[in-house]
Design a protein around this motif. Structure first.
Motif, PDB file in Angstrom:
ATOM      1  N   TYR A   1      26.386   3.460 -26.969  1.00 24.39           N
ATOM      2  CA  TYR A   1      25.999   4.775 -26.473  1.00 24.39           C
ATOM      3  C   TYR A   1      24.794   5.350 -27.212  1.00 24.39           C
ATOM      4  N   ALA A   2      23.987   4.466 -27.786  1.00 21.37           N
ATOM      5  CA  ALA A   2      22.758   4.914 -28.443  1.00 21.37           C
ATOM      6  C   ALA A   2      21.835   5.562 -27.416  1.00 21.37           C
ATOM      7  N   ALA A   3      21.233   6.657 -27.796  1.00 24.08           N
ATOM      8  CA  ALA A   3      20.308   7.352 -26.913  1.00 24.08           C
ATOM      9  C   ALA A   3      19.040   6.519 -26.716  1.00 24.08           C
ATOM     10  N   ALA A   4      18.336   6.803 -25.639  1.00 21.76           N
ATOM     11  CA  ALA A   4      17.065   6.135 -25.370  1.00 21.76           C
ATOM     12  C   ALA A   4      16.065   6.433 -26.496  1.00 21.76           C
ATOM     13  N   GLU A   5      15.124   5.539 -26.672  1.00 25.55           N
ATOM     14  CA  GLU A   5      14.208   5.639 -27.819  1.00 25.55           C
ATOM     15  C   GLU A   5      13.485   6.972 -27.862  1.00 25.55           C
ATOM     16  N   GLU A   6      13.044   7.457 -26.698  1.00 28.85           N
ATOM     17  CA  GLU A   6      12.309   8.726 -26.700  1.00 28.85           C
ATOM     18  C   GLU A   6      13.211   9.896 -27.083  1.00 28.85           C
ATOM     19  N   ARG A   7      14.508   9.802 -26.753  1.00 31.01           N
ATOM     20  CA  ARG A   7      15.438  10.849 -27.150  1.00 31.01           C
ATOM     21  C   ARG A   7      15.754  10.769 -28.640  1.00 31.01           C
ATOM     22  N   VAL A   8      15.817   9.546 -29.163  1.00 34.57           N
ATOM     23  CA  VAL A   8      16.000   9.395 -30.614  1.00 34.57           C
ATOM     24  C   VAL A   8      14.844  10.064 -31.344  1.00 34.57           C
ATOM     25  N   ASP A   9      13.630   9.795 -30.890  1.00 36.38           N
ATOM     26  CA  ASP A   9      12.452  10.404 -31.530  1.00 36.38           C
ATOM     27  C   ASP A   9      12.521  11.922 -31.432  1.00 36.38           C
ATOM     28  N   TRP A  10      12.916  12.427 -30.258  1.00 36.77           N
ATOM     29  CA  TRP A  10      12.994  13.877 -30.059  1.00 36.77           C
ATOM     30  C   TRP A  10      13.985  14.493 -31.036  1.00 36.77           C
ATOM     31  N   TRP A  11      15.150  13.888 -31.170  1.00 33.53           N
ATOM     32  CA  TRP A  11      16.183  14.444 -32.049  1.00 33.53           C
ATOM     33  C   TRP A  11      15.787  14.352 -33.518  1.00 33.53           C
ATOM     34  N   LEU A  12      15.192  13.247 -33.935  1.00 34.00           N
ATOM     35  CA  LEU A  12      14.821  13.114 -35.349  1.00 34.00           C
ATOM     36  C   LEU A  12      13.678  14.058 -35.703  1.00 34.00           C
ATOM     37  N   GLU A  13      12.764  14.277 -34.764  1.00 38.30           N
ATOM     38  CA  GLU A  13      11.716  15.264 -35.016  1.00 38.30           C
ATOM     39  C   GLU A  13      12.324  16.660 -35.131  1.00 38.30           C
ATOM     40  N   ARG A  14      13.285  16.944 -34.269  1.00 41.69           N
ATOM     41  CA  ARG A  14      13.965  18.236 -34.327  1.00 41.69           C
ATOM     42  C   ARG A  14      14.724  18.389 -35.639  1.00 41.69           C
ATOM     43  N   LEU A  15      15.411  17.351 -36.054  1.00 38.49           N
ATOM     44  CA  LEU A  15      16.123  17.389 -37.333  1.00 38.49           C
ATOM     45  C   LEU A  15      15.148  17.704 -38.463  1.00 38.49           C
ATOM     46  N   GLY A  16      13.970  17.065 -38.429  1.00 38.56           N
ATOM     47  CA  GLY A  16      12.973  17.322 -39.475  1.00 38.56           C
ATOM     48  C   GLY A  16      12.499  18.760 -39.480  1.00 38.56           C
ATOM     49  N   ARG A  17      12.294  19.339 -38.299  1.00 39.99           N
ATOM     50  CA  ARG A  17      11.859  20.738 -38.238  1.00 39.99           C
ATOM     51  C   ARG A  17      12.950  21.674 -38.762  1.00 39.99           C
ATOM     52  N   CYS A  18      14.200  21.398 -38.390  1.00 41.14           N
ATOM     53  CA  CYS A  18      15.300  22.230 -38.886  1.00 41.14           C
ATOM     54  C   CYS A  18      15.467  22.066 -40.390  1.00 41.14           C
ATOM     55  N   HIS A  19      15.211  20.866 -40.885  1.00 44.17           N
ATOM     56  CA  HIS A  19      15.248  20.631 -42.335  1.00 44.17           C
ATOM     57  C   HIS A  19      14.206  21.493 -43.028  1.00 44.17           C
ATOM     58  N   ASP A  20      13.015  21.603 -42.420  1.00 49.52           N
ATOM     59  CA  ASP A  20      11.972  22.461 -42.984  1.00 49.52           C
ATOM     60  C   ASP A  20      12.435  23.915 -43.032  1.00 49.52           C
ATOM     61  N   VAL A  21      13.111  24.371 -41.971  1.00 54.29           N
ATOM     62  CA  VAL A  21      13.621  25.749 -41.943  1.00 54.29           C
ATOM     63  C   VAL A  21      14.591  25.975 -43.101  1.00 54.29           C
ATOM     64  N   LEU A  22      15.485  25.026 -43.326  1.00 50.88           N
ATOM     65  CA  LEU A  22      16.461  25.175 -44.409  1.00 50.88           C
ATOM     66  C   LEU A  22      15.788  25.118 -45.776  1.00 50.88           C
ATOM     67  N   ARG A  23      14.801  24.260 -45.920  1.00 51.13           N
ATOM     68  CA  ARG A  23      14.092  24.194 -47.215  1.00 51.13           C
ATOM     69  C   ARG A  23      13.361  25.499 -47.504  1.00 51.13           C
ATOM     70  N   LEU A  24      12.735  26.072 -46.482  1.00 53.71           N
ATOM     71  CA  LEU A  24      12.049  27.358 -46.677  1.00 53.71           C
ATOM     72  C   LEU A  24      13.049  28.443 -47.033  1.00 53.71           C
ATOM     73  N   ARG A  25      14.212  28.407 -46.405  1.00 54.37           N
ATOM     74  CA  ARG A  25      15.271  29.372 -46.724  1.00 54.37           C
ATOM     75  C   ARG A  25      15.669  29.253 -48.178  1.00 54.37           C
ATOM     76  N   ASP A  26      15.849  28.032 -48.658  1.00 52.43           N
ATOM     77  CA  ASP A  26      16.255  27.826 -50.045  1.00 52.43           C
ATOM     78  C   ASP A  26      15.187  28.280 -51.025  1.00 52.43           C
ATOM     79  N   ALA A  27      13.930  28.217 -50.602  1.00 49.71           N
ATOM     80  CA  ALA A  27      12.835  28.588 -51.495  1.00 49.71           C
ATOM     81  C   ALA A  27      12.668  30.097 -51.624  1.00 49.71           C
ATOM     82  N   GLN A  28      13.301  30.847 -50.716  1.00 50.51           N
ATOM     83  CA  GLN A  28      13.134  32.314 -50.747  1.00 50.51           C
ATOM     84  C   GLN A  28      14.049  32.971 -51.770  1.00 50.51           C
TER      85      GLN A  28
END
Length: 344
Positions: free
Chosen positions: A317-344
């Motif tokens: 049930y692995a997602a299609a490659e383009e969906r994997v890329d979409w989700w991992l990019e999204r994960l990275g952006r959300c990770h940035d949000v959390l890192r900025l939160r921690d830095a405040q």
């Protein structure tokens, strides 16, 4: 209700691991549903293995990065930290009935063995009140007089529509109506208008999608809260909201895989008082899962346990490659949000 202004501040989410720690074990899956639900036919999720076990990141696609980052904070908390002590080892759950035709209701309920409570979706944009009434009637007939029927409108009515609909549906002996209107102000008004009917009003989106999750309790706009671990930033933060709000709660899910449901079960296990069946049986709406021992209802409840995915099912049930890329990019952006939160 506890005076939220005097309550202890909500706990800061867990420290954020490095992005490569998250991506290193991440698997993106696409699981088909039994029937269309919440406008989708396939549920996508990112599964990550942390030091404490597998965890899930699965905000719905339309959520922006700020909102989705709370879901990542919850995934990190569940995967990287020991959880609060469990007060129970099984969680009673409700059946969930999507916006199906009345003739389909018995087949839906059959997927929730032993469940004596059903949550029925109503107020869909493509549904009429007459269709909602027919569906709720079918559920009441299937459960009998001793079953419990609750409604979930997902904020789909304005106040006048909600008042009319609740009147029309009240003969089916409703346990409560969840999020009949979208805003806290509307919830307070519909609660005032329908109080004489004795049907409690529950808040869901007004808690999990609000800048201030305690506002609905402070406004006296609900009789109980529906809480979900992922949208609220994790189990500890959800428990703090429960304590500060001082209202009864129903622990629910967001159509998670069994791994995400395990997070919800651990939250429900740690809630001091659990008066209502929980909305954690939704693995029964999936046509496939990531484990051969899914967290589906047995005798009306699910176990409180961690879930480890099956490698073969992860591949199948692995997602299609383009969906994997979409989700991992999204994960990275959300990770940035959390890192900025921690830095405040």
């Amino acid at each position: 209700m506890t005076d939220a202004s005097a309550a202890a501040p909500l706990p800061h989410p867990a420290p954020v691991p490095r992005l490569d720690e998250l991506i290193g074990t991440a698997r993106v899956v696409a699981l088909p549903l039994i029937t269309r639900f919440r406008g989708i036919e396939v549920r996508e999720a990112v599964l990550i293995e942390g030091p404490q076990g597998w965890t899930e990141f699965s905000p719905f696609a339309e959520y922006d990065d700020d909102e989705a980052s709370a879901w990542l904070a919850a995934a990190i908390d569940f995967g990287w930290n020991a959880q609060p002590a469990a007060l129970r080892d099984r969680i009673p759950v409700n059946a969930t009935v999507p916006a199906v035709d009345p003739d389909s209701v018995p087949a839906v309920l059959a997927r929730f063995p032993g469940c004596r409570t059903a949550k029925v979706k109503v107020a869909g944009a493509d549904q009429t009140l007459a269709q909602d009434v027919a569906r709720v009637r079918a559920v009441r007939e299937a459960l009998g007089p001793e079953g419990r029927v609750r409604l979930d409108a997902n904020g789909g009515w304005n106040v006048d529509e909600a008042e009319h609909a609740i009147h029309a549906l009240a003969p089916f002996d409703l346990e409560y109506v969840e999020q009949p209107c979208a805003t806290v102000e509307e919830l307070a008004e519909i609660r005032r208008r329908t109080r004489y009917m004795g049907i409690p009003i529950a808040a869901d989106e007004s808690v999990r999608r609000a800048d201030d999750p305690l506002a609905v309790a402070e406004a006296g706009a609900a009789d109980l809260l529906v809480i979900k671990a992922q949208p609220l930033g994790g189990i500890r933060r959800a428990l703090a909201i429960v304590e500060a709000a001082g209202l009864p709660v129903v622990v629910s899910s967001a159509l998670d895989t069994s791994i995400g449901l395990a997070m919800g079960a651990h939250l429900a296990a740690a809630v001091p008082t659990l008066e209502f069946d929980c909305g954690l049986g939704t693995a029964s709406l999936l046509a496939a899962d990531v484990t051969r021992a899914p967290l589906v209802p047995e005798d009306g409840s699910i176990a409180v346990r961690r879930v480890t995915p099956d490698p073969e099912l992860l591949d199948r049930y692995a997602a299609a490659e383009e969906r994997v890329d979409w989700w991992l990019e999204r994960l990275g952006r959300c990770h940035d949000v959390l890192r900025l939160r921690d830095a405040q």
